[in-house]
Design an enzyme around this catalytic site. Sequence first.
Site, PDB file in Angstrom:
ATOM      1  N   LYS A 112       0.828  -1.210   0.000  1.00  0.00           N
ATOM      2  CA  LYS A 112       0.000   0.000   0.000  1.00  0.00           C
ATOM      3  C   LYS A 112       0.870   1.272   0.000  1.00  0.00           C
ATOM      4  CE  LYS A 112      -4.128  -2.262   0.941  1.00  0.00           C
ATOM      5  NZ  LYS A 112      -3.588  -3.618   0.814  1.00  0.00           N
TER       6      LYS A 112
HETATM    7  C1  LIG Z   1      -4.052  -4.743   0.102  1.00  0.00           C
HETATM    8  C2  LIG Z   1      -3.188  -5.941  -0.009  1.00  0.00           C
HETATM    9  C3  LIG Z   1      -3.399  -6.946  -0.988  1.00  0.00           C
HETATM   10  C4  LIG Z   1      -4.559  -6.884  -1.957  1.00  0.00           C
HETATM   11  O1  LIG Z   1      -4.393  -5.898  -2.931  1.00  0.00           O
HETATM   12  P1  LIG Z   1      -5.667  -5.387  -3.773  1.00  0.00           P
HETATM   13  O2  LIG Z   1      -5.159  -4.245  -4.571  1.00  0.00           O
HETATM   14  O3  LIG Z   1      -6.685  -4.962  -2.742  1.00  0.00           O
HETATM   15  O4  LIG Z   1      -6.138  -6.523  -4.606  1.00  0.00           O
HETATM   16  C5  LIG Z   1      -2.524  -8.009  -1.048  1.00  0.00           C
HETATM   17  N1  LIG Z   1      -1.506  -8.129  -0.176  1.00  0.00           N
HETATM   18  C6  LIG Z   1      -1.269  -7.207   0.784  1.00  0.00           C
HETATM   19  C7  LIG Z   1      -0.152  -7.412   1.741  1.00  0.00           C
HETATM   20  C8  LIG Z   1      -2.099  -6.082   0.901  1.00  0.00           C
HETATM   21  O5  LIG Z   1      -1.859  -5.178   1.876  1.00  0.00           O
END
Ligand SMILES: *Cc1c(COP(=O)(O)O)cnc(C)c1O
Length: 494
Positions: A112
Amino acid sequence: MELSYQSTRGKEANVTASQAILKGLAADGGLFMPSFIPKLDKTMKELSTLTYQETAYEVMKLFLTDYTEEELKSCINRAYDSKFDTEEIAPLAKADGAYYLELYHGSTIAFKDMALSILPHLMTVAAKKNQVKNKIVILTATSGDTGKAAMAGFADVEGTEIIVFYPKNGVSRVQELQMLTQKGKNTHVAAIHGNFDDAQTGVKKIFGDQEFADQLEEKGYQLSSANSINIGRLVPQVVYYVYAYGKLLSGGEISDGERINVAVPTGNFGNILAAYIAKQMGAPIDKLICASNENKVLYDFFQSGTYDRNREFILTSSPSMDILISSNLERLIYLSTGSDAAVNAGLMKELSETGSYTVTPDMKKFMEDFVGGFAEETENQTTIKALFDSTGYLIDTHTGVAASVYHQYKNQTADETKTVIASTASPYKFSGSVLEALEGTKSEEDEFKIIDRLSDVSGTQIPQAVEEIRTAPVLHQSECDKDKMKEAVMSFLA
Ligand SMILES: *Cc1c(COP(=O)(O)O)cnc(C)c1O
């Protein structure tokens, strides 16, 4: 043709990029989409010599068309700096024949950060451009990861305040400490007496409260959202797929024009949608392998054409993918209708009223580049352990889901196309589950003891971000009742 943004549900059009970023969600509940997907205006060969920041500019300038070169470059340089623990920002690691694209070198050691480190800068520029005089107040409910990443991204960014609500007993100790030790005069966090749904519902209520908005306006504030449906989070995520292709090319791992597959551990469908957009821009990507955990609503969708959220919600060791409504899928659905907002809006209405919808055979055909798969908990653990035992490379539980599904796909299809696996979190962010995968038993020890053991057992270094919270002073200690969130917002802003 000028690029503009429109809602996937049709009631808003001709919105500029900066306006779309400020608004987050369209007024009709739809998501903003560019009026077309622009083509890269440099060859992959030219792009392959660029740094991460330079690649970011080449990709993002095509979407954020009302930002000047100077504005965009300044946002990029402020985002992708020494907050990341490697100059490459998103390095590629080759292990067991696949290429792991490590998206976890930012301040919260999960992917993120890739978007949330630039969104605050995009937003403050957007506010200036649109003559917004108010301070922007970012309001977020978090189940753990997003809250900290948003706090870290917005910390001390001029003209903003960031307020995060999390469920008091609903996040891990490390996640909680990450938030409570966050520096920055404009960062605020409160533990609410309730669960994540209570936090989320409370935030949504505040966003829908016009009277409250007027009260804030009087004090010189306006609310905004850093939610993953913001186009200002999607666009920065396209960058690392283009960058990864360039690195494979410049490193001699692939030849010019050779197609690669991409495997992505998926929850809200933002990350994999970014890979799809990179492909539409001209990056030579073939299959998009969409990996789910036991909450396999997307796998079922790509199999059957029916999206059905009416099922049990399962808690897994990859909690950031424990999702039954993948919000960003709406953007793909919209594209698959030939950008017919009325058809899309109808399906989304069905989803909210009945919990499911079915796409037409043509729409399903449109999505044939996507391959769905899912991994059960035991398979995920086996994959993490086998990869570590054979190569010494350690991955987290989310990345483990993608690696598992990649192996299934390869076994079923004999497709030998070189594959980039999005690695979305440091193994130290989910130390308990990763250690359990390696040792076969679950440890009941304190989280920091587990972290130390994981380092001993795996011979890998504990990231600086984890070391810091071990000793960092707790700077926040607010708590509030779930029906007192508005009051909490007001007192934070006072
Ligand atoms: C948010 C997240 C995901 C999923 O990503 P999306 O864009 O919501 O599909 C996968 N792995 C981690 C560690 C995340 O924080």
